[in-house]
Write a protein that holds these residues in place. Structure first.
Motif, mmCIF file in Angstrom:
data_model
loop_
_atom_site.group_PDB
_atom_site.id
_atom_site.type_symbol
_atom_site.label_atom_id
_atom_site.label_comp_id
_atom_site.label_asym_id
_atom_site.label_seq_id
_atom_site.Cartn_x
_atom_site.Cartn_y
_atom_site.Cartn_z
ATOM 1 N N LEU A 224 -6.174 -7.719 -14.270
ATOM 2 C CA LEU A 224 -6.622 -7.025 -13.068
ATOM 3 C C LEU A 224 -6.073 -7.698 -11.813
ATOM 4 N N THR A 225 -6.018 -9.014 -11.814
ATOM 5 C CA THR A 225 -5.431 -9.749 -10.692
ATOM 6 C C THR A 225 -3.950 -9.426 -10.570
ATOM 7 N N GLU A 226 -3.254 -9.338 -11.700
ATOM 8 C CA GLU A 226 -1.837 -8.983 -11.687
ATOM 9 C C GLU A 226 -1.651 -7.555 -11.158
ATOM 10 N N LEU A 227 -2.519 -6.655 -11.564
ATOM 11 C CA LEU A 227 -2.457 -5.271 -11.073
ATOM 12 C C LEU A 227 -2.602 -5.254 -9.550
ATOM 13 N N MET A 228 -3.585 -5.975 -9.028
ATOM 14 C CA MET A 228 -3.781 -6.040 -7.577
ATOM 15 C C MET A 228 -2.532 -6.580 -6.885
ATOM 16 N N TYR A 229 -1.915 -7.587 -7.460
ATOM 17 C CA TYR A 229 -0.694 -8.167 -6.888
ATOM 18 C C TYR A 229 0.401 -7.101 -6.795
ATOM 19 N N HIS A 230 0.620 -6.344 -7.872
ATOM 20 C CA HIS A 230 1.678 -5.326 -7.890
ATOM 21 C C HIS A 230 1.361 -4.161 -6.948
ATOM 22 N N VAL A 231 0.105 -3.783 -6.859
ATOM 23 C CA VAL A 231 -0.292 -2.737 -5.917
ATOM 24 C C VAL A 231 0.009 -3.196 -4.490
ATOM 25 N N ASN A 232 -0.307 -4.427 -4.181
ATOM 26 C CA ASN A 232 -0.008 -4.965 -2.847
ATOM 27 C C ASN A 232 1.495 -4.989 -2.592
ATOM 28 N N CYS A 233 2.282 -5.325 -3.611
ATOM 29 C CA CYS A 233 3.749 -5.306 -3.466
ATOM 30 C C CYS A 233 4.248 -3.894 -3.174
ATOM 31 N N ILE A 234 3.725 -2.920 -3.901
ATOM 32 C CA ILE A 234 4.123 -1.519 -3.676
ATOM 33 C C ILE A 234 3.766 -1.104 -2.252
ATOM 34 N N PHE A 235 2.583 -1.469 -1.809
ATOM 35 C CA PHE A 235 2.157 -1.137 -0.455
ATOM 36 C C PHE A 235 3.087 -1.762 0.571
ATOM 37 N N GLU A 236 3.426 -3.033 0.381
ATOM 38 C CA GLU A 236 4.291 -3.744 1.325
ATOM 39 C C GLU A 236 5.695 -3.144 1.363
ATOM 40 N N ILE A 237 6.251 -2.850 0.202
ATOM 41 C CA ILE A 237 7.583 -2.242 0.143
ATOM 42 C C ILE A 237 7.573 -0.880 0.828
ATOM 43 N N SER A 238 6.566 -0.072 0.539
ATOM 44 C CA SER A 238 6.458 1.248 1.179
ATOM 45 C C SER A 238 6.344 1.117 2.689
ATOM 46 N N ASN A 239 5.586 0.147 3.135
ATOM 47 C CA ASN A 239 5.436 -0.085 4.570
ATOM 48 C C ASN A 239 6.771 -0.502 5.183
ATOM 49 N N ASN A 240 7.491 -1.404 4.524
ATOM 50 C CA ASN A 240 8.792 -1.855 5.038
ATOM 51 C C ASN A 240 9.810 -0.723 5.089
ATOM 52 N N LEU A 241 9.695 0.242 4.191
ATOM 53 C CA LEU A 241 10.601 1.390 4.165
ATOM 54 C C LEU A 241 10.092 2.551 5.016
ATOM 55 N N ASP A 242 8.955 2.352 5.681
ATOM 56 C CA ASP A 242 8.345 3.377 6.535
ATOM 57 C C ASP A 242 8.025 4.654 5.754
ATOM 58 N N LEU A 243 7.501 4.482 4.521
ATOM 59 C CA LEU A 243 7.183 5.622 3.663
ATOM 60 C C LEU A 243 5.720 6.028 3.714
ATOM 61 N N GLY A 244 4.914 5.292 4.428
ATOM 62 C CA GLY A 244 3.496 5.617 4.489
ATOM 63 C C GLY A 244 2.757 5.114 3.260
ATOM 64 N N ASP A 245 1.545 5.584 3.111
ATOM 65 C CA ASP A 245 0.672 5.147 2.019
ATOM 66 C C ASP A 245 1.173 5.714 0.692
ATOM 67 N N PRO A 246 1.672 4.867 -0.216
ATOM 68 C CA PRO A 246 2.205 5.371 -1.483
ATOM 69 C C PRO A 246 1.136 5.910 -2.422
ATOM 70 N N PHE A 247 -0.121 5.659 -2.103
ATOM 71 C CA PHE A 247 -1.206 6.117 -2.969
ATOM 72 C C PHE A 247 -1.941 7.314 -2.389
ATOM 73 N N SER A 248 -1.466 7.805 -1.252
ATOM 74 C CA SER A 248 -2.011 9.024 -0.688
ATOM 75 C C SER A 248 -1.620 10.174 -1.599
ATOM 76 N N TYR A 249 -2.348 11.257 -1.518
ATOM 77 C CA TYR A 249 -2.200 12.414 -2.384
ATOM 78 C C TYR A 249 -0.752 12.673 -2.800
ATOM 79 N N ASN A 250 -0.434 12.409 -4.037
ATOM 80 C CA ASN A 250 0.861 12.688 -4.670
ATOM 81 C C ASN A 250 2.064 12.030 -4.009
#
Length: 175
Positions: free
Chosen positions: A15-41
């Motif tokens: 679960l800790t590893e999952l949280m780490y990867h979710v945070n990485c996805i969020f950070e990468i999406s933010n750096n690419l200006d893609l918005g919230d990657p977990f928002s609807y679809n």
């Protein structure tokens, strides 16, 4: 990268590893200006754009992506066994003429291409491309019916779907 193996003893570590990867996805999406990657679809839109070589839109309103020619495109996706595309939550108007004009000019017809994808987990299994004109020709009678019956539903917004046969009849399989 090797992920942890699921055992009874390391569930919290996983679960800790999952949280780490979710945070990485969020950070990468933010750096690419893609918005919230977990928002609807949104993640499926991002994955489809990558697979198709499209540019992901940086806003939630409007096109989901832009194709290789810079044309705006709409994405629909499903996790069903058969491909389908659902257009839901369309604002409604009191007059059908105004309604159809909105659908054509601002909601569906304004995107030259519509890409309908089918996913299995994170994998894009197939994508079909349809023109806006073909999508509108299939959806018009369904949306008209939805508009006429809008007062009978709790949510009066319009919705309609493209069936597998319609997609395969007019669409071009691109993946």
């Amino acid at each position: 990268m090797k992920l942890l193996t699921n055992t009874k003893d390391n569930k919290n570590e996983m679960l800790t590893e999952l949280m780490y990867h979710v945070n990485c996805i969020f950070e990468i999406s933010n750096n690419l200006d893609l918005g919230d990657p977990f928002s609807y679809n949104r993640m499926r839109e991002i994955l489809m754009a990558i697979k198709l070589g499209h540019t992901v839109a940086t806003t939630y309103a409007g096109a989901d992506a832009f194709d290789e020619n810079g044309d705006p495109t709409e994405y629909k996706s499903t996790t069903q066994k058969k491909i389908c595309g659902t257009y839901n939550g369309i604002s409604n108007y009191d007059d059908w003429g105004e309604q159809w004009n909105y659908i054509v000019k601002e909601k569906i017809g304004c995107y030259k291409w519509h890409h309908i994808g089918r996913f299995e987990g994170p994998d894009v299994k197939e994508v079909w491309r349809l023109s806006a004109d073909d999508v509108l020709s299939y959806l018009k009678p369904k949306l008209r019916n939805s508009w006429e019956n809008r007062h009978k539903r709790k949510d009066p917004r319009l919705g309609a779907s493209l069936a597998v046969g319609q997609i395969k009849q007019k669409g071009i399989k691109v993946i």
